[in-house]
Scaffold this active site. Sequence first.
Site, PDB file in Angstrom:
ATOM      1  N   LYS A 195       0.826  -1.536   0.198  1.00 41.43           N
ATOM      2  CA  LYS A 195      -0.242   0.289   0.444  1.00 41.43           C
ATOM      3  C   LYS A 195       0.892   1.012   0.497  1.00 41.43           C
ATOM      4  CE  LYS A 195      -3.453   2.281   2.335  1.00 41.43           C
ATOM      5  NZ  LYS A 195      -4.946   2.585   3.681  1.00 41.43           N
ATOM      6  N   LYS A 248      -2.324  -1.662  -3.589  1.00 43.07           N
ATOM      7  CA  LYS A 248      -3.427  -0.302  -3.754  1.00 43.07           C
ATOM      8  C   LYS A 248      -2.400   0.786  -3.616  1.00 43.07           C
ATOM      9  CE  LYS A 248      -6.284   1.601  -0.202  1.00 43.07           C
ATOM     10  NZ  LYS A 248      -6.675   1.384   1.203  1.00 43.07           N
TER      11      LYS A 248
HETATM   12  C1  PBG Z   1      -7.153   3.020   5.250  1.00 39.70           C
HETATM   13  C2  PBG Z   1      -7.747   3.374   3.681  1.00 39.70           C
HETATM   14  C3  PBG Z   1      -7.524   3.867   3.057  1.00 39.70           C
HETATM   15  C4  PBG Z   1      -8.182   3.857   1.605  1.00 39.70           C
HETATM   16  C5  PBG Z   1      -8.718   2.759   2.048  1.00 39.70           C
HETATM   17  N1  PBG Z   1      -8.219   2.151   3.173  1.00 39.70           N
HETATM   18  C6  PBG Z   1      -6.946   5.558   2.283  1.00 39.70           C
HETATM   19  C7  PBG Z   1      -5.645   6.073   4.058  1.00 39.70           C
HETATM   20  O1  PBG Z   1      -5.469   4.625   3.841  1.00 39.70           O
HETATM   21  O2  PBG Z   1      -5.821   7.198   3.354  1.00 39.70           O
HETATM   22  C8  PBG Z   1      -8.318   4.688   0.679  1.00 39.70           C
HETATM   23  C9  PBG Z   1      -9.210   4.085  -0.468  1.00 39.70           C
HETATM   24  C10 PBG Z   1      -8.891   4.464  -1.230  1.00 39.70           C
HETATM   25  O3  PBG Z   1      -8.756   5.606  -1.560  1.00 39.70           O
HETATM   26  O4  PBG Z   1     -10.031   4.527  -2.436  1.00 39.70           O
HETATM   27  N2  PBG Z   1      -7.826   2.541   5.749  1.00 39.70           N
END
Ligand code: PBG
Length: 325
Positions: A195, A248
């Site tokens: 991520k 992601k």
């Molecule tokens: C955090 C989380 C995020 C997203 C999914 N889980 C945001 C972040 O890390 O700031 C983002 C998903 C998206 O942008 O569609 N738990």
Amino acid sequence: MAFPESRPRRLRRTPQIRNLVAETSLEPGNLILPLFIEEGLSGRRPITAMPGVDRLGLDELAAEAQVIKALGLGGVLLFGIPERKDLRGSGAYDDRGIVQQAIGELKRAVPETLVIADVCLCEYTSHGHCGVLDGDQVDNDQSLPLIARAAKSLAAAGADIVAPSDMMDGRVAAIRAELDKAGLSNTPIASYAVKYSSAFYGPFRDAADSTPAFGDRRGYQMDFRNAEEALREADADLEEGADMLIVKPGMPYLDILHRVKTEFGVPTFSYNVSGEYSMLKAAVNAGLLDERAAVLESLIGFRRAGADAIITYSAKDAAAWLLSL
Ligand code: PBG
């Protein structure tokens, strides 16, 4: 064989030939729909930053489950917006928390709905970070027991899969141990092993009300200049007991998705995140792109790069198009 004996266009001449030789498939079952469930809300509330996506109240979930079943989606990924937040994100591991309740509602309405619960503290902490703070830093080891508790609570509430997205080191091992201790050894972990800290999460933070009150997430999410590190993250999570991996964001990271899938060969999902969705919607609403064609092409791109499933806000639209509804 070279031209003129070889003519690649022969296999592109009719739709039937093209279908016969197509290398990549896309079905509704490959798509996972994120849902935002807001505590205290009744009905739906549009998310301004994500045209076409709503926050749902608990009272909407039975109907939503029926739609998901009719479309044949692979599953849903749940995010909660709690009424109250605190320093330690206690709403995330409250057995009566908003997502725990949502799981109950979905399963009561349509028991076979595949429910993935996102595991993180950021929607539940008053400061918006993904773990607990020590000064202005997120404390890794103090966050682990809370994240593990959240995973256990969500699995006990009926989640089929838990998906930790916090990026703390060691959280997969902590979650696996906690689940096993609670007799939940059959609950798989889909780890957001890879991520990146990304500008493309912008609209989500509006959707889930999880913008960090100070600083950013670069101290725990990955630096997008790194690819080798993604393989080390994935390897570490598999060692710790992850059953599936999530990469992601999606579209700017297809190289990473492809490398992770090729290297490890485990079930791998791509997350087509909020900024990618909103960017495409904006272009569609400005009359610049054909939504159906652009969305389906993007989703095929994820599959071609190696995604077994794609987490996407376009899941319902795409499934309807695939089914030609
Ligand atoms: C955090 C989380 C995020 C997203 C999914 N889980 C945001 C972040 O890390 O700031 C983002 C998903 C998206 O942008 O569609 N738990």
